[in-house]
Write a protein that holds these residues in place. Structure first.
Motif, mmCIF file in Angstrom:
data_model
loop_
_atom_site.group_PDB
_atom_site.id
_atom_site.type_symbol
_atom_site.label_atom_id
_atom_site.label_comp_id
_atom_site.label_asym_id
_atom_site.label_seq_id
_atom_site.Cartn_x
_atom_site.Cartn_y
_atom_site.Cartn_z
ATOM 1 N N PRO A 102 63.917 33.635 26.216
ATOM 2 C CA PRO A 102 65.341 33.551 25.877
ATOM 3 C C PRO A 102 66.022 32.278 26.392
ATOM 4 O O PRO A 102 66.883 31.714 25.706
ATOM 5 C CB PRO A 102 65.922 34.805 26.545
ATOM 6 N N ILE A 103 65.635 31.824 27.572
ATOM 7 C CA ILE A 103 66.232 30.588 28.097
ATOM 8 C C ILE A 103 65.852 29.394 27.222
ATOM 9 O O ILE A 103 66.681 28.512 26.956
ATOM 10 C CB ILE A 103 65.785 30.358 29.559
ATOM 11 N N ALA A 104 64.595 29.363 26.750
ATOM 12 C CA ALA A 104 64.171 28.294 25.837
ATOM 13 C C ALA A 104 65.024 28.315 24.573
ATOM 14 O O ALA A 104 65.446 27.263 24.069
ATOM 15 C CB ALA A 104 62.688 28.453 25.494
ATOM 16 N N ASN A 105 65.304 29.507 24.056
ATOM 17 C CA ASN A 105 66.152 29.614 22.861
ATOM 18 C C ASN A 105 67.576 29.159 23.127
ATOM 19 O O ASN A 105 68.207 28.530 22.268
ATOM 20 C CB ASN A 105 66.166 31.053 22.342
ATOM 21 N N LEU A 106 68.099 29.441 24.322
ATOM 22 C CA LEU A 106 69.443 28.980 24.661
ATOM 23 C C LEU A 106 69.503 27.454 24.666
ATOM 24 O O LEU A 106 70.421 26.857 24.087
ATOM 25 C CB LEU A 106 69.867 29.528 26.025
ATOM 26 N N PHE A 107 68.531 26.810 25.297
ATOM 27 C CA PHE A 107 68.518 25.343 25.334
ATOM 28 C C PHE A 107 68.359 24.753 23.937
ATOM 29 O O PHE A 107 68.958 23.724 23.608
ATOM 30 C CB PHE A 107 67.412 24.847 26.261
ATOM 31 N N MET A 108 67.552 25.414 23.088
ATOM 32 C CA MET A 108 67.404 24.919 21.719
ATOM 33 C C MET A 108 68.689 25.088 20.921
ATOM 34 O O MET A 108 69.045 24.216 20.112
ATOM 35 C CB MET A 108 66.242 25.629 21.028
ATOM 36 N N ALA A 109 69.406 26.191 21.134
ATOM 37 C CA ALA A 109 70.689 26.370 20.457
ATOM 38 C C ALA A 109 71.658 25.252 20.840
ATOM 39 O O ALA A 109 72.372 24.708 19.984
ATOM 40 C CB ALA A 109 71.283 27.734 20.808
ATOM 41 N N LEU A 110 71.668 24.883 22.122
ATOM 42 C CA LEU A 110 72.538 23.793 22.575
ATOM 43 C C LEU A 110 72.085 22.449 22.004
ATOM 44 O O LEU A 110 72.922 21.603 21.652
ATOM 45 C CB LEU A 110 72.550 23.747 24.106
ATOM 46 N N PHE A 111 70.778 22.262 21.884
ATOM 47 C CA PHE A 111 70.247 21.030 21.277
ATOM 48 C C PHE A 111 70.687 20.912 19.822
ATOM 49 O O PHE A 111 71.145 19.848 19.381
ATOM 50 C CB PHE A 111 68.715 21.029 21.371
ATOM 51 N N TRP A 112 70.564 22.008 19.073
ATOM 52 C CA TRP A 112 70.977 21.975 17.673
ATOM 53 C C TRP A 112 72.491 21.793 17.565
ATOM 54 O O TRP A 112 72.973 21.164 16.603
ATOM 55 C CB TRP A 112 70.542 23.247 16.959
ATOM 56 N N ALA A 113 73.242 22.294 18.526
ATOM 57 C CA ALA A 113 74.688 22.082 18.516
ATOM 58 C C ALA A 113 75.018 20.593 18.677
ATOM 59 O O ALA A 113 75.950 20.081 18.039
ATOM 60 C CB ALA A 113 75.352 22.906 19.623
ATOM 61 N N LEU A 131 71.445 17.663 7.623
ATOM 62 C CA LEU A 131 71.291 17.776 9.075
ATOM 63 C C LEU A 131 72.231 18.828 9.631
ATOM 64 O O LEU A 131 71.849 19.621 10.504
ATOM 65 C CB LEU A 131 71.561 16.422 9.739
ATOM 66 N N LEU A 132 73.468 18.861 9.134
ATOM 67 C CA LEU A 132 74.430 19.858 9.602
ATOM 68 C C LEU A 132 73.956 21.272 9.257
ATOM 69 O O LEU A 132 74.023 22.178 10.094
ATOM 70 C CB LEU A 132 75.803 19.595 8.995
ATOM 71 N N GLN A 133 73.462 21.452 8.026
ATOM 72 C CA GLN A 133 72.961 22.777 7.625
ATOM 73 C C GLN A 133 71.771 23.198 8.486
ATOM 74 O O GLN A 133 71.673 24.353 8.915
ATOM 75 C CB GLN A 133 72.567 22.759 6.148
ATOM 76 N N MET A 134 70.853 22.256 8.731
ATOM 77 C CA MET A 134 69.682 22.553 9.559
ATOM 78 C C MET A 134 70.114 22.908 10.977
ATOM 79 O O MET A 134 69.599 23.863 11.577
ATOM 80 C CB MET A 134 68.737 21.353 9.586
ATOM 81 N N ALA A 135 71.076 22.165 11.516
ATOM 82 C CA ALA A 135 71.548 22.416 12.875
ATOM 83 C C ALA A 135 72.241 23.775 12.972
ATOM 84 O O ALA A 135 72.062 24.499 13.957
ATOM 85 C CB ALA A 135 72.498 21.303 13.316
ATOM 86 N N GLN A 136 73.011 24.129 11.958
ATOM 87 C CA GLN A 136 73.690 25.426 11.974
ATOM 88 C C GLN A 136 72.687 26.576 11.944
ATOM 89 O O GLN A 136 72.847 27.578 12.643
ATOM 90 C CB GLN A 136 74.656 25.518 10.793
ATOM 91 N N ILE A 137 71.621 26.424 11.156
ATOM 92 C CA ILE A 137 70.566 27.438 11.141
ATOM 93 C C ILE A 137 69.854 27.460 12.490
ATOM 94 O O ILE A 137 69.511 28.526 13.011
ATOM 95 C CB ILE A 137 69.571 27.172 9.994
ATOM 96 N N GLY A 138 69.635 26.266 13.083
ATOM 97 C CA GLY A 138 68.987 26.186 14.390
ATOM 98 C C GLY A 138 69.786 26.909 15.460
ATOM 99 O O GLY A 138 69.218 27.629 16.295
#
Length: 215
Positions: A102-113, A131-138
């Motif tokens: 879960p922590i890895a997913n949190l950091f990835m969510a912040l990266f995509w943000a 890129l915006l669409q991909m980031a929003q899905i990320g």
């Protein structure tokens, strides 16, 4: 969802979905190795190669199905093997091995943000909208995976964290649920119940991330 729109969504979602699941599992293996269990390392599962982690149902079929149905996008990978008895302090270290995903997913969510914020600054650029669409899905898939895996249901990470934290007798009772946990999860996934459970925390966290990054 129309076929053309679905294909476009799959093409954009493929990278964030694969990385969300792959890094989640690799994080478990890396932390398990740190605490003394070399099982995942010896089997080559501490890897960023998605092929090593793909589960045909959880990584391919279920995300495609949820994209098509328009529900909460989620899935899973082949679990990284962890021999909890090989950890230096099995009950205590289980907490950190489970929490790593879960922590890895949190950091990835912040990266995509961050990438979403970059895409907004590139407004008008040819690559900005994809890129915006991909980031929003990320952001979405990583938040969903994080919240889903924090549910206190073995074999989800939250279930193993609960086993680590509960007194021995209660922990043993909860651990016995693990062989049936995935069937419970699949049942919840094909009913509205999982959406009812995940919806509020997922939307709340996504809104918080969007507020922080000005999305």
């Amino acid at each position: 969802m129309q076929a053309e729109q679905l294909i476009q969504t799959i093409a954009i979602a493929a990278i964030p979905v694969l990385f969300a699941i792959t890094l989640h599992e690799a994080a478990h293996g890396y932390v398990a190795r740190h605490f003394g269990d070399m099982t995942a390392y010896n089997q080559g599962r501490i890897s960023l190669n998605p092929i090593r982690h793909i589960d045909p149902v959880g990584t391919i079929f279920l995300p495609l199905l949820t994209l098509w149905m328009g529900g909460i996008l989620f899935g899973w990978a082949r679990p990284v093997p962890v021999n909890f008895s090989a950890l230096r302090r099995p009950k205590q270290d289980m907490l950190w091995v489970a929490f790593a995903g879960p922590i890895a997913n949190l950091f990835m969510a912040l990266f995509w943000a961050l990438l979403a914020r970059l895409a907004l600054t590139l407004h008008g650029n040819y690559f900005a909208e994809p890129l915006l669409q991909m980031a929003q899905i990320g952001i979405k898939i990583n938040v969903v995976l994080m919240v889903l895996n924090l549910l206190p249901l073995p074999p989800l990470d939250g279930g193993r964290m609960a086993v680590s934290l509960l007194p021995h007798r209660l922990a043993l009772t909860l651990a016995r649920v693990e062989p049936y946990g995935m069937f419970v999860l699949i049942f919840l996934a094909v009913t509205p119940v999982l959406g009812w459970i995940l919806g509020p925390p997922v939307m709340g966290l996504i809104q918080l991330i969007n507020f922080i990054f000005g999305l």
